[in-house]
Motif scaffolding. Structure first.
Motif, PDB file in Angstrom:
ATOM      1  N   SER A 115      43.313  32.968  35.322  1.00 35.30           N
ATOM      2  CA  SER A 115      41.887  33.224  35.098  1.00 35.30           C
ATOM      3  C   SER A 115      41.433  32.728  33.738  1.00 35.30           C
ATOM      4  CB  SER A 115      41.590  34.729  35.207  1.00 35.30           C
ATOM      5  OG  SER A 115      40.210  34.939  34.980  1.00 35.30           O
ATOM      6  N   GLY A 116      40.436  31.850  33.756  1.00 36.71           N
ATOM      7  CA  GLY A 116      39.876  31.343  32.501  1.00 36.71           C
ATOM      8  C   GLY A 116      38.646  32.111  32.076  1.00 36.71           C
ATOM      9  N   GLU A 117      37.948  32.722  33.070  1.00 34.58           N
ATOM     10  CA  GLU A 117      36.726  33.415  32.656  1.00 34.58           C
ATOM     11  C   GLU A 117      36.240  34.527  33.586  1.00 34.58           C
ATOM     12  OE1 GLU A 117      33.541  30.048  34.227  1.00 34.58           O
ATOM     13  OE2 GLU A 117      33.713  30.380  32.092  1.00 34.58           O
ATOM     14  N   HIS A 118      36.638  34.559  34.843  1.00 39.32           N
ATOM     15  CA  HIS A 118      36.105  35.605  35.734  1.00 39.32           C
ATOM     16  C   HIS A 118      36.881  36.912  35.646  1.00 39.32           C
ATOM     17  CE1 HIS A 118      34.309  32.249  38.436  1.00 39.32           C
ATOM     18  NE2 HIS A 118      33.612  32.445  37.334  1.00 39.32           N
ATOM     19  N   GLY A 119      38.084  36.851  35.114  1.00 35.22           N
ATOM     20  CA  GLY A 119      38.903  38.056  35.030  1.00 35.22           C
ATOM     21  C   GLY A 119      39.791  38.222  36.256  1.00 35.22           C
ATOM     22  N   VAL A 120      40.566  39.279  36.214  1.00 30.96           N
ATOM     23  CA  VAL A 120      41.599  39.508  37.225  1.00 30.96           C
ATOM     24  C   VAL A 120      41.096  40.429  38.329  1.00 30.96           C
ATOM     25  CG1 VAL A 120      43.831  40.679  37.538  1.00 30.96           C
ATOM     26  CG2 VAL A 120      43.514  39.033  35.680  1.00 30.96           C
ATOM     27  N   GLY A 121      40.372  41.485  37.923  1.00 35.56           N
ATOM     28  CA  GLY A 121      39.840  42.440  38.891  1.00 35.56           C
ATOM     29  C   GLY A 121      40.901  42.847  39.873  1.00 35.56           C
ATOM     30  N   VAL A 122      40.551  42.726  41.159  1.00 36.84           N
ATOM     31  CA  VAL A 122      41.484  43.055  42.230  1.00 36.84           C
ATOM     32  C   VAL A 122      42.183  41.787  42.708  1.00 36.84           C
ATOM     33  CG1 VAL A 122      41.623  43.965  44.579  1.00 36.84           C
ATOM     34  CG2 VAL A 122      39.917  44.858  42.996  1.00 36.84           C
ATOM     35  N   VAL A 123      41.432  40.683  42.704  1.00 36.20           N
ATOM     36  CA  VAL A 123      41.896  39.515  43.459  1.00 36.20           C
ATOM     37  C   VAL A 123      43.094  38.799  42.824  1.00 36.20           C
ATOM     38  CG1 VAL A 123      39.652  39.150  44.570  1.00 36.20           C
ATOM     39  CG2 VAL A 123      40.138  37.980  42.440  1.00 36.20           C
ATOM     40  N   LYS A 124      43.326  39.002  41.529  1.00 33.14           N
ATOM     41  CA  LYS A 124      44.470  38.307  40.905  1.00 33.14           C
ATOM     42  C   LYS A 124      45.492  39.288  40.344  1.00 33.14           C
ATOM     43  CE  LYS A 124      40.986  35.169  39.623  1.00 33.14           C
ATOM     44  NZ  LYS A 124      39.958  35.115  38.604  1.00 33.14           N
ATOM     45  N   ARG A 125      45.330  40.564  40.728  1.00 28.60           N
ATOM     46  CA  ARG A 125      46.238  41.599  40.237  1.00 28.60           C
ATOM     47  C   ARG A 125      47.684  41.209  40.500  1.00 28.60           C
ATOM     48  NH1 ARG A 125      45.090  47.163  42.977  1.00 28.60           N
ATOM     49  NH2 ARG A 125      44.982  45.589  44.569  1.00 28.60           N
ATOM     50  N   GLY A 126      48.522  41.356  39.492  1.00 31.26           N
ATOM     51  CA  GLY A 126      49.953  41.101  39.686  1.00 31.26           C
ATOM     52  C   GLY A 126      50.319  39.632  39.721  1.00 31.26           C
ATOM     53  N   ARG A 127      49.326  38.727  39.553  1.00 30.08           N
ATOM     54  CA  ARG A 127      49.612  37.296  39.642  1.00 30.08           C
ATOM     55  C   ARG A 127      49.572  36.608  38.281  1.00 30.08           C
ATOM     56  NH1 ARG A 127      50.210  34.328  43.813  1.00 30.08           N
ATOM     57  NH2 ARG A 127      51.583  33.555  42.197  1.00 30.08           N
ATOM     58  N   GLN A 128      49.555  37.412  37.208  1.00 29.54           N
ATOM     59  CA  GLN A 128      49.341  36.808  35.886  1.00 29.54           C
ATOM     60  C   GLN A 128      50.526  36.035  35.354  1.00 29.54           C
ATOM     61  OE1 GLN A 128      48.540  40.084  36.627  1.00 29.54           O
ATOM     62  NE2 GLN A 128      46.735  40.741  35.498  1.00 29.54           N
ATOM     63  N   GLY A 129      51.703  36.276  35.926  1.00 30.33           N
ATOM     64  CA  GLY A 129      52.882  35.516  35.514  1.00 30.33           C
ATOM     65  C   GLY A 129      53.389  35.874  34.129  1.00 30.33           C
ATOM     66  N   TRP A 130      53.175  37.118  33.704  1.00 33.15           N
ATOM     67  CA  TRP A 130      53.655  37.530  32.389  1.00 33.15           C
ATOM     68  C   TRP A 130      55.167  37.705  32.392  1.00 33.15           C
ATOM     69  CZ3 TRP A 130      49.728  41.972  33.055  1.00 33.15           C
ATOM     70  CH2 TRP A 130      48.453  41.540  32.695  1.00 33.15           C
ATOM     71  N   SER A 131      55.767  37.582  31.229  1.00 39.00           N
ATOM     72  CA  SER A 131      57.185  37.921  31.081  1.00 39.00           C
ATOM     73  C   SER A 131      57.293  39.446  31.179  1.00 39.00           C
ATOM     74  CB  SER A 131      57.690  37.459  29.718  1.00 39.00           C
ATOM     75  OG  SER A 131      57.058  38.235  28.708  1.00 39.00           O
ATOM     76  N   PRO A 132      58.486  39.996  31.491  1.00 34.09           N
ATOM     77  CA  PRO A 132      58.627  41.457  31.557  1.00 34.09           C
ATOM     78  C   PRO A 132      58.226  42.112  30.239  1.00 34.09           C
ATOM     79  CG  PRO A 132      60.604  40.381  32.407  1.00 34.09           C
ATOM     80  CD  PRO A 132      59.727  39.295  31.859  1.00 34.09           C
ATOM     81  N   GLU A 133      58.520  41.448  29.125  1.00 37.32           N
ATOM     82  CA  GLU A 133      58.185  42.028  27.813  1.00 37.32           C
ATOM     83  C   GLU A 133      56.666  42.114  27.643  1.00 37.32           C
ATOM     84  OE1 GLU A 133      60.136  39.390  28.271  1.00 37.32           O
ATOM     85  OE2 GLU A 133      62.129  40.196  27.828  1.00 37.32           O
ATOM     86  N   ALA A 134      55.985  41.027  28.001  1.00 37.22           N
ATOM     87  CA  ALA A 134      54.514  41.025  27.874  1.00 37.22           C
ATOM     88  C   ALA A 134      53.912  42.058  28.828  1.00 37.22           C
ATOM     89  CB  ALA A 134      53.961  39.630  28.159  1.00 37.22           C
ATOM     90  N   ALA A 135      54.455  42.142  30.052  1.00 32.73           N
ATOM     91  CA  ALA A 135      53.930  43.106  31.041  1.00 32.73           C
ATOM     92  C   ALA A 135      54.095  44.537  30.523  1.00 32.73           C
ATOM     93  CB  ALA A 135      54.646  42.929  32.375  1.00 32.73           C
ATOM     94  N   ALA A 136      55.231  44.813  29.878  1.00 33.41           N
ATOM     95  CA  ALA A 136      55.462  46.170  29.350  1.00 33.41           C
ATOM     96  C   ALA A 136      54.465  46.493  28.242  1.00 33.41           C
ATOM     97  CB  ALA A 136      56.895  46.290  28.838  1.00 33.41           C
ATOM     98  N   LEU A 137      54.167  45.506  27.401  1.00 34.64           N
ATOM     99  CA  LEU A 137      53.184  45.734  26.334  1.00 34.64           C
ATOM    100  C   LEU A 137      51.788  45.987  26.923  1.00 34.64           C
ATOM    101  CD1 LEU A 137      54.273  43.147  23.630  1.00 34.64           C
ATOM    102  CD2 LEU A 137      54.063  45.623  23.310  1.00 34.64           C
ATOM    103  N   MET A 138      51.440  45.208  27.946  1.00 39.20           N
ATOM    104  CA  MET A 138      50.126  45.404  28.606  1.00 39.20           C
ATOM    105  C   MET A 138      50.051  46.829  29.163  1.00 39.20           C
ATOM    106  SD  MET A 138      48.447  42.365  28.696  1.00 39.20           S
ATOM    107  CE  MET A 138      48.893  40.648  28.427  1.00 39.20           C
ATOM    108  N   ALA A 139      51.132  47.274  29.815  1.00 40.36           N
ATOM    109  CA  ALA A 139      51.142  48.617  30.410  1.00 40.36           C
ATOM    110  C   ALA A 139      51.032  49.680  29.312  1.00 40.36           C
ATOM    111  CB  ALA A 139      52.416  48.815  31.227  1.00 40.36           C
ATOM    112  N   ALA A 140      51.673  49.419  28.161  1.00 41.09           N
ATOM    113  CA  ALA A 140      51.620  50.385  27.062  1.00 41.09           C
ATOM    114  C   ALA A 140      50.198  50.478  26.490  1.00 41.09           C
ATOM    115  CB  ALA A 140      52.618  49.991  25.973  1.00 41.09           C
TER     116      ALA A 140
END
Ligand SMILES: Cc1cc2nc3c(=O)[nH]c(=O)nc-3n(C[C@H](O)[C@H](O)[C@H](O)COP(=O)(O)OP(=O)(O)OC[C@H]3O[C@@H](n4cnc5c(N)ncnc54)[C@H](O)[C@@H]3O)c2cc1C
Length: 454
Positions: free
Chosen positions: A412-437
């Motif tokens: 996503s460059g500008e519309h955001g993730v919302g529902v339609v791209k949930r879980g598709r961001q391709g983050w590393s586990p470390e980045a995902a853990a920081l986002m969750a925190a």
């Protein structure tokens, strides 16, 4: 029928703040044509940040989901209540709290519409550069929550670039301010930037301090037609290669041009299969010089050029560009349209692969977008009544996300993730853990726009 929850909210909110029976128009956004529709227990229209805080406080205490809503123009279903809860619409928070033209700044409430903000500052010779489409309907709070871009983000940056301070209602119901009418602030962690682009999943933006600029004296768009995407993409790269600091750098591929071309304000060459649209702005002399340089760079290979100089013609060209999304939707009544972003040198590949993905799923595909930012509105056309097509288009969108990541880009460059791209961001586990925190720190009960963003 009045729900129990509506009755509870009415007991402490002023009359008229709780709408009767969660009107259907608050349960959809631009993803309606791809079949997304929500369900809410109540829709509230508070009139002040204090009332927003009261609602959040009550919901937080009672374990009820809170879904912030701006103009409902989002393409990611972010403002749609997935499974009940309270929709908090910011539409009545429209005040300008302070406007100091001589200091190039304004303090506005979140529900002010984008076009209205731009008009207010323009009357004082100033300019708020972010210009996402649907500006008559989208709100500044929604733009902040999605960190919206638009054509002029190429030179001027996305919405967050212009925000110096935010007021937000955070869990469990407090009004918190970060930044203000100050142009620099490194006194702490950058909470303002965490809230920008957070899609209502961290809190509700109720007001923002915005930076402004004196409006450029002149803005000259130059539209050039090419016979192939390769030639068009080469022209885009040569704008950068030649050091031309244009305000906007857009493109339309062949199928988009076929859909929107009939309304183009000047003639479209019959063999045109790609359009590049750039804009030269600045002082009169600088804009003229840049326009001439653009005409040179677009030069030999362009099949034709439309480079208006009169205001009415310039406005007509941008009005036409604003209508491109609608013209594409009109082809089949619906579309699944994403906003992937790739490094600029991979743009041609992404344009070509979008068509290949569509073909693999038996769908007509096209793309257009903010070329200079490598930001494509890669799109699959569907008929909303055809469930099989919608399903294939959703699968095609998943392929598109894989494509973006494989090219070193983002889903996503500008519309955001919302529902339609949930879980598709391709983050590393470390980045995902920081986002969750981060989510946990702002919203420990997970009630702020649940199921969105992370
Ligand atoms: C024709 C068309 C063209 C478009 N062109 C562009 C473009 O060029 N660039 C671009 O970036 N976008 C574009 N968009 C998408 C959309 O207009 C933007 O994302 C816009 O910024 C959304 O604002 P909104 O007020 O409609 O938000 P909504 O759709 O109501 O909400 C979007 C998200 O923000 C959250 N939200 C809304 N208000 C608040 C708030 N006050 N506090 C916290 N969270 C909030 C919602 O919960 C949701 O997650 C376009 C849309 C259309 C229909």
């Amino acid at each position: 029928m009045t729900t129990e929850l509506e009755r509870e909210l009415r007991s402490f909110l002023p009359a008229g703040s709780v709408l009767e029976g969660a009107p259907a128009s608050y349960l959809v956004d631009e993803t309606e044509s791809r079949g997304v529709r929500g369900r809410a227990d109540a829709v509230v229209v508070p009139e002040s940040a204090e009332e927003v805080a009261e609602v959040v406080s009550w919901c937080y205490e009672h374990g009820v989901a809170i879904v912030p809503r701006g103009g409902g123009t989002g393409f990611a279903a972010g403002a749609i209540p997935l499974d009940g809860g309270v929709v908090v619409s910011l539409e009545r928070l429209t005040r300008v709290r302070a406007f100091e033209p001589l200091l190039w700044r304004i303090w506005v409430e979140a529900g002010l519409r984008t076009a209205e903000l731009r008009r207010i500052v323009r009357e004082s010779g100033l300019f708020f550069p972010p210009d996402p489409g649907a500006a008559e309907q989208s709100q500044i709070g929604g733009n902040i929550a999605t960190n919206a871009g638009g054509p002029h983000a190429f030179k001027y940056g996305v919405t967050g670039t212009w925000v110096t301070g935010l007021e937000a209602v955070l869990a469990p119901g407090q009004i918190v301010s970060v930044g203000g009418p100050i142009r620099k602030d490194v006194s702490g962690f950058d909470l303002k930037s965490l809230l920008i682009g957070s899609e209502g999943a961290l809190g509700i933006v109720t007001a923002a301090w915005l930076r402004l600029l004196p409006a450029p004296d002149a803005s000259y768009p130059v539209a050039a037609f090419y016979s192939t995407a390769e030639d068009g993409c080469a022209a885009i790269e040569s704008v950068l290669g030649n050091g031309l600091v244009v305000a906007a750098l857009e493109y339309l591929d062949a199928a988009t041009l076929a859909a929107a071309g009939p309304a183009f304000p000047s003639g479209v060459p019959s063999d045109a299969r790609f359009l590049v649209l750039a804009e030269a702005d600045g002082s009169l002399a600088a804009a003229r010089e840049l326009r001439t340089a653009l005409l040179d760079v677009f030069g030999d290979k362009a099949l034709g050029v439309h480079a208006p100089r009169e205001n009415a013609e310039i406005e007509a060209l941008w009005r036409w560009r604003d209508g491109v999304s609608i013209a594409v939707t009109a082809q089949r009544g619906g579309k699944v349209s994403e906003d992937i972003v790739v490094p600029l040198d991979r743009l041609a590949e992404a344009i070509e692969e979008t068509l290949a993905i569509g073909a693999r799923h038996g769908l007509s595909a096209c793309s257009w977008g903010h070329a200079g930012d490598g930001n494509l509105h890669a799109t699959f056309l569907v008929s909303p009544e055809r469930a099989d097509e919608l399903k294939r288009a959703e699968q095609a969108a998943q392929d598109l996300f894989d494509l973006a990541l494989s090219l070193g880009g983002s889903v996503s460059g500008e519309h955001g993730v919302g529902v339609v791209k949930r879980g598709r961001q391709g983050w590393s586990p470390e980045a995902a853990a920081l986002m969750a925190a981060v989510k946990q720190a702002f919203d420990p009960r997970g009630l702020m726009n649940p199921g969105k963003k992370v």
